[in-house]
Write an enzyme that holds these catalytic residues in place. Sequence first.
Site, short mmCIF file in Angstrom:
data_model
loop_
_atom_site.label_atom_id
_atom_site.label_comp_id
_atom_site.label_asym_id
_atom_site.label_seq_id
_atom_site.Cartn_x
_atom_site.Cartn_y
_atom_site.Cartn_z
N THR A 82 0.82 -1.21 0.00
CA THR A 82 0.00 0.00 0.00
C THR A 82 0.85 1.26 0.00
OG1 THR A 82 -0.14 -0.09 2.41
CG2 THR A 82 -1.94 -1.12 1.17
N LYS B 107 17.96 -3.87 -10.22
CA LYS B 107 17.40 -4.88 -9.32
C LYS B 107 16.34 -5.73 -10.03
CE LYS B 107 18.32 -2.02 -5.30
NZ LYS B 107 17.78 -1.33 -4.13
#
Length: 134
Positions: A65, A86
């Site tokens: 969230t 990444k």
Amino acid sequence: MIYFHSYKRPGFVLDIARDIRGINDLAVQSYATGQLILGGGLVKHHTCNANLMRNGADYSVYVNTGHEFDGSDGGASPDEAISWGKIRITADPVKVCADATIVFPLMVSQTFAKDVEEWKESTKDCVCWLEDAS
């Protein structure tokens, strides 16, 4: 709390460096990696950094969230992880902005658990783990 727990379990050892090395080695030695990250913070940080060691994860799904505007690690978009290496630039990452306790069971029921018996049969001879990841 770890201090108190160490008295109940005298052999208990927490070695963060060994844990990081283990997860990084697992990522580096893997043919392909995927990350399904629920929430943010420390777990997201170390999972993404492990994939950085192998030039990025091949698959990535974030469920949290967090929002970008607050500058939190949890709120960072997959595009930021791509810019750091990444997540691979060839990946098609997804960020689901929702409560993981609600969304994750729905995701599992419609993906991984959709046809468990067929999956078990198709992967019965598959070697899924490295012999020695530590």
